[in-house]
Scaffold this active site. Structure first.
Site, PDB file in Angstrom:
ATOM      1  N   ARG A  84      96.283  44.063   0.157  1.00 34.17           N
ATOM      2  CA  ARG A  84      97.108  45.026   0.711  1.00 34.17           C
ATOM      3  C   ARG A  84      98.139  44.264   1.573  1.00 34.17           C
ATOM      4  NH1 ARG A  84      96.497  48.481  -2.335  1.00 34.17           N
ATOM      5  NH2 ARG A  84      97.903  49.541  -1.041  1.00 34.17           N
ATOM      6  N   ASN A  89      95.173  55.215   3.074  1.00 34.15           N
ATOM      7  CA  ASN A  89      94.623  54.575   4.336  1.00 34.15           C
ATOM      8  C   ASN A  89      92.785  55.026   4.325  1.00 34.15           C
ATOM      9  OD1 ASN A  89      96.154  52.473   4.898  1.00 34.15           O
ATOM     10  ND2 ASN A  89      96.896  53.368   6.835  1.00 34.15           N
ATOM     11  N   GLU A 131     100.993  57.053   2.730  1.00 36.57           N
ATOM     12  CA  GLU A 131     100.345  56.012   3.511  1.00 36.57           C
ATOM     13  C   GLU A 131      98.997  56.633   4.199  1.00 36.57           C
ATOM     14  OE1 GLU A 131     101.417  53.065   3.196  1.00 36.57           O
ATOM     15  OE2 GLU A 131     103.568  53.019   2.605  1.00 36.57           O
TER      16      GLU A 131
HETATM   17  N1  LIG Z   1      91.698  55.925   7.947  1.00 36.48           N
HETATM   18  C1  LIG Z   1      91.677  54.326   8.352  1.00 36.48           C
HETATM   19  N2  LIG Z   1      90.086  54.110   8.431  1.00 36.48           N
HETATM   20  C2  LIG Z   1      89.801  52.891   8.640  1.00 36.48           C
HETATM   21  N3  LIG Z   1      90.736  51.773   9.030  1.00 36.48           N
HETATM   22  C3  LIG Z   1      92.053  51.924   8.970  1.00 36.48           C
HETATM   23  C4  LIG Z   1      92.389  53.451   8.600  1.00 36.48           C
HETATM   24  N4  LIG Z   1      93.735  53.340   8.257  1.00 36.48           N
HETATM   25  C5  LIG Z   1      93.888  52.029   8.684  1.00 36.48           C
HETATM   26  N5  LIG Z   1      93.004  51.283   8.825  1.00 36.48           N
HETATM   27  C6  LIG Z   1      92.907  49.927   9.260  1.00 36.48           C
HETATM   28  O1  LIG Z   1      94.383  49.360   9.842  1.00 36.48           O
HETATM   29  C7  LIG Z   1      94.847  48.245   8.951  1.00 36.48           C
HETATM   30  C8  LIG Z   1      96.341  48.501   8.757  1.00 36.48           C
HETATM   31  O2  LIG Z   1      96.618  49.725   7.983  1.00 36.48           O
HETATM   32  P1  LIG Z   1      98.171  49.440   7.274  1.00 36.48           P
HETATM   33  O3  LIG Z   1      98.090  50.846   6.397  1.00 36.48           O
HETATM   34  O4  LIG Z   1      99.038  49.345   8.008  1.00 36.48           O
HETATM   35  O5  LIG Z   1      97.798  48.435   6.110  1.00 36.48           O
HETATM   36  P2  LIG Z   1      96.903  48.383   5.100  1.00 36.48           P
HETATM   37  O6  LIG Z   1      96.209  49.621   4.605  1.00 36.48           O
HETATM   38  O7  LIG Z   1      95.807  47.274   5.316  1.00 36.48           O
HETATM   39  O8  LIG Z   1      98.003  47.730   3.775  1.00 36.48           O
HETATM   40  P3  LIG Z   1      99.161  48.805   3.210  1.00 36.48           P
HETATM   41  O9  LIG Z   1      99.180  49.921   3.745  1.00 36.48           O
HETATM   42  O10 LIG Z   1     100.273  48.051   3.248  1.00 36.48           O
HETATM   43  O11 LIG Z   1      98.511  48.697   1.577  1.00 36.48           O
HETATM   44  C9  LIG Z   1      94.001  48.566   7.641  1.00 36.48           C
HETATM   45  O12 LIG Z   1      94.172  47.161   7.030  1.00 36.48           O
HETATM   46  C10 LIG Z   1      92.511  48.737   8.115  1.00 36.48           C
HETATM   47  O13 LIG Z   1      91.841  47.954   8.586  1.00 36.48           O
HETATM   48 MG   LIG Z   2      97.589  51.270   4.431  1.00 35.06          MG
END
Ligand SMILES: Nc1ncnc2c1ncn2[C@@H]1O[C@H](COP(=O)(O)OP(=O)(O)OP(=O)(O)O)[C@@H](O)[C@H]1O
Ligand SMILES: [Mg+2]
Lengths: 145, 113
Positions: free
Chosen positions: A107, A52, A48
């Protein structure tokens, strides 16, 4: 509490490294003799955090992702995933279940929620334009204790 | 990840095999889209039993199938006996979009119906 082992892995933000990094994390933590569930939970949390960094942190650009792990004598493991990507403006919002800034790419917004539920501790530090650091900790209950 | 389709009457079984993460789901998602836009099914079933790994990308993969077909009245089912996958599905409120089956008997009943 003593540090038993420590590692740092740096790799490019290519999506194929999502698999590489979680398998490496699982191999490294296995010296603590985790249960099968614990091993999968660690793998999932690393997947995860690294996904990200690839998807959001660096988006379509290429940068370096760092995975650091420390194993402790009380059977706990600390994991840090760092990127120097675009950062998160509102961390509290980002951590909410089902919140995503990439709904057009479908996502689900569940990554942080999954990390939180599979690990004991989740800390997120981020600065827009500078990058993001995700710190996680988990206490294992090894097979032999 | 491998994606296999099995069709019986108006039910489509989507068998997923291997590892479902962001990287591995990209090609599978295209195949899923193609299949689901060719024909209308009454039911689609995501069978997760063949997966060796799944992270939150699995949630968006299933939600994608749901979004493509729900407007045409298709009902989405998810079959898994894996505790961690069930936990993730529950955290994501997937029960609002789909019927989650976690016993082989439930799957057999659905398939025969
Ligand atoms: N490393 C990162 N750099 C920039 N933004 C991030 C990062 N990690 C998370 N985010 C932000 O936080 C939000 C939520 O992250 P999360 O992993 O919970 O969901 P997601 O990645 O959008 O979906 P999923 O993990 O279910 O595929 C993301 O949509 C993004 O905007
Ligand atoms: Mg994610």
């Amino acid at each position: 509490m003593e540090i038993l082992n420590e590692m740092r892995l740096m790799f490019l933000s290519k999506s194929e490294n999502e698999g590489f990094s979680r398998v490496t994390a699982a191999a490294f933590v296995s010296s603590l003799d985790p249960t099968v569930s614990e091993l999968v939970e660690v793998k999932t949390a690393v997947s995860e955090a690294v996904s990200n960094a690839v998807i959001h942190g660096y988006d379509k650009t290429v940068g370096i992702i760092t995975l650091e792990m420390r194993l402790f004598s009380d059977y706990s493991v600390e994991i840090t995933v760092t990127d120097c990507g675009k950062g998160i403006a509102d961390i509290e919002k980002a951590r909410e279940p089902l919140f995503t800034t990439k709904s057009e790419e479908e996502r689900s917004g569940m990554g942080f929620t999954v990390m939180e539920s599979f690990m004991d501790t989740l800390e997120v530090e981020s600065e827009p334009g500078k990058g993001t650091r995700v710190f996680m900790k988990k206490r294992l209950h090894p097979n032999h204790t | 990840m491998e994606i296999l389709f099995e069709e019986q009457n108006d039910t489509l079984m989507i068998l997923l095999r291997g590892e479902l993460d962001h990287h591995n789901s990209i090609a599978g998602r295209e195949r899923l889209t193609l299949r689901l836009t060719q024909k209308n099914y009454r039911k689609i079933v995501f069978n997760l039993e063949g997966l060796t790994f799944m992270d939150s990308s699995g949630i968006s993969f299933i939600a994608h199938g749901y979004k493509l077909t729900a407007p045409f009245g298709t009902v989405t089912y998810v079959y898994t006996t894996n505790e961690r996958y069930l936990k993730m599905l529950n955290l994501a409120n997937m029960r609002e979009l789909s019927t989650i089956l976690s016993h082989g008997k439930e799957l057999v009943r659905l398939w025969k119906f």
